[in-house]
Design an enzyme around this catalytic site. Structure first.
Site, PDB file in Angstrom:
ATOM      1  N   ASP A   1     -18.001  47.769  42.557  1.00 26.28           N
ATOM      2  CA  ASP A   1     -17.803  46.371  42.935  1.00 26.28           C
ATOM      3  C   ASP A   1     -18.948  45.873  43.815  1.00 26.28           C
ATOM      4  O   ASP A   1     -19.454  46.615  44.654  1.00 26.28           O
ATOM      5  CB  ASP A   1     -16.473  46.246  43.694  1.00 26.28           C
TER       6      ASP A   1
ATOM      7  N   ASN B   1     -21.830  43.768  42.640  1.00 22.70           N
ATOM      8  CA  ASN B   1     -23.139  43.432  42.070  1.00 22.70           C
ATOM      9  C   ASN B   1     -23.514  41.970  42.298  1.00 22.70           C
ATOM     10  O   ASN B   1     -24.644  41.653  42.679  1.00 22.70           O
ATOM     11  CB  ASN B   1     -23.149  43.706  40.563  1.00 22.70           C
ATOM     12  N   GLY B   2     -22.555  41.065  42.055  1.00 25.91           N
ATOM     13  CA  GLY B   2     -22.838  39.640  42.201  1.00 25.91           C
ATOM     14  C   GLY B   2     -23.145  39.256  43.632  1.00 25.91           C
ATOM     15  O   GLY B   2     -24.087  38.502  43.905  1.00 25.91           O
TER      16      GLY B   2
ATOM     17  N   TRP C   1     -24.255  41.223  45.991  1.00 23.93           N
ATOM     18  CA  TRP C   1     -25.543  41.825  46.347  1.00 23.93           C
ATOM     19  C   TRP C   1     -26.686  40.897  45.924  1.00 23.93           C
ATOM     20  O   TRP C   1     -27.629  40.663  46.690  1.00 23.93           O
ATOM     21  CB  TRP C   1     -25.665  43.183  45.667  1.00 23.93           C
TER      22      TRP C   1
ATOM     23  N   GLU D   1      -9.833  41.712  32.705  1.00 23.76           N
ATOM     24  CA  GLU D   1      -9.895  40.429  33.415  1.00 23.76           C
ATOM     25  C   GLU D   1     -11.311  39.859  33.483  1.00 23.76           C
ATOM     26  O   GLU D   1     -11.499  38.667  33.756  1.00 23.76           O
ATOM     27  CB  GLU D   1      -9.344  40.575  34.838  1.00 23.76           C
ATOM     28  N   ASN D   2     -12.318  40.693  33.245  1.00 20.80           N
ATOM     29  CA  ASN D   2     -13.696  40.209  33.337  1.00 20.80           C
ATOM     30  C   ASN D   2     -14.059  39.203  32.247  1.00 20.80           C
ATOM     31  O   ASN D   2     -15.079  38.507  32.363  1.00 20.80           O
ATOM     32  CB  ASN D   2     -14.684  41.380  33.296  1.00 20.80           C
TER      33      ASN D   2
ATOM     34  N   ARG E   1     -14.019  52.923  45.936  1.00 15.28           N
ATOM     35  CA  ARG E   1     -14.392  51.539  45.626  1.00 15.28           C
ATOM     36  C   ARG E   1     -15.482  51.085  46.583  1.00 15.28           C
ATOM     37  O   ARG E   1     -15.384  51.287  47.798  1.00 15.28           O
ATOM     38  CB  ARG E   1     -13.191  50.612  45.737  1.00 15.28           C
TER      39      ARG E   1
ATOM     40  N   ARG F   1      -8.423  47.189  47.185  1.00 15.62           N
ATOM     41  CA  ARG F   1      -7.405  47.018  46.152  1.00 15.62           C
ATOM     42  C   ARG F   1      -7.853  47.789  44.916  1.00 15.62           C
ATOM     43  O   ARG F   1      -9.030  48.111  44.761  1.00 15.62           O
ATOM     44  CB  ARG F   1      -7.194  45.541  45.821  1.00 15.62           C
TER      45      ARG F   1
END
Length: 256
Positions: free
Chosen positions: A39, A41-42, A44, A86-87, A201, A207
């Site tokens: 989790d 990447n965006g 960052w 969900e992506n 994570r 979560r």
């Protein structure tokens, strides 16, 4: 010396994944199966004024550094949460990039993984997933099917609830009248792989995000603050060291 600081310069594998870091001496039993929720990447990329796709690109070497670190640590199964059910709700442009990028990574890296002794596996649903991605995953599975160093599962178009529903539908289609926990588990994706021992994570979020809900029933949870492109084997080793210090009782009590 504290466990997380107790490192030793053990002999390292030859290239392609030798590195300047020293391998930790883990004080306890290393988890057999580790799941990683990759989790951040965006975020960052946004922190650096870059596009989200640049964050995804930066994640590729981290994925393979993590696989190498898992091999060195003695992890037998590694599941990487690559693209969730969900992506698909992300922008069409980002989804297209992730599909093409995932396909290209598997294509480019399959022989490297084969050299490392990685057996590539896939967990996820076929519907909606690009045929070209499925083809590359299945090609990688075939090329690496006899490898025994580590099984690396790419969870692509994967959701924990979807996996459970798919298992239920398979049971119904076979007309089974009675189901136990053991028999139900046999209908899950890659049912030969043991339950998770550790979930790590990145990004500080706490979560599961629909990741391996059945298999995580007794997994130890580790939430690391680094965004995924800042992770790698050292963060994985830190999580494993924390795991080794925990007492796993599975509903029982510690012996006196």
């Amino acid at each position: 010396m504290k466990a997380q600081e107790d490192y030793t310069s053990l002999s390292r594998p030859d290239p392609p994944f030798s590195h300047p870091e020293i391998i930790p001496r883990f004080e306890g039993k290393v988890p057999r199966h580790v799941g990683v929720i990759m989790d951040g990447n965006g975020r960052w990329a946004q922190q650096r004024g870059l596009t989200r796709t640049e964050g995804h690109k930066a994640a590729e070497p981290v994925v393979f550094d993590t696989i190498a670190g898992a091999i060195e640590a003695g992890v037998r199964y590694l599941t990487l949460y690559t693209f969730s059910t969900e992506n698909w709700n992300r922008s069409p442009a980002e989804v297209r990039f992730l599909m093409g990028f995932s396909r290209d990574i598997i294509h480019r890296r399959v022989h490297q993984m084969d050299e490392w002794g990685v057996r590539v596996r896939w967990a996820g649903r076929r519907p909606k997933l690009w045929t070209s991605v499925i083809n590359e995953l299945e090609r990688a599975e075939e090329i690496t099917k006899n490898n025994k160093v580590i099984d690396v599962v790419f969870a692509v178009n994967y959701g924990g609830r979807a996996e459970i529903v798919d298992g239920v539908n398979e049971i119904l289609s076979r007309g089974e009248k009675k189901v136990s926990e053991k028999s139900f588990a046999s209908h899950l994706y890659n049912s030969d792989i043991p339950d998770l021992d550790l979930i790590m994570r990145s990004s500080g979020e706490k979560r599961l995000s629909n990741f391996m809900l059945w298999q995580s029933a007794y997994a130890e949870l580790d939430f690391e603050p680094e965004l995924w492109p800042d992770c790698g084997r050292k963060v994985l080793w830190r999580a494993i060291n924390a795991y080794c210090r925990r007492s796993r009782r599975f509903g029982g009590v510690e012996s006196a």
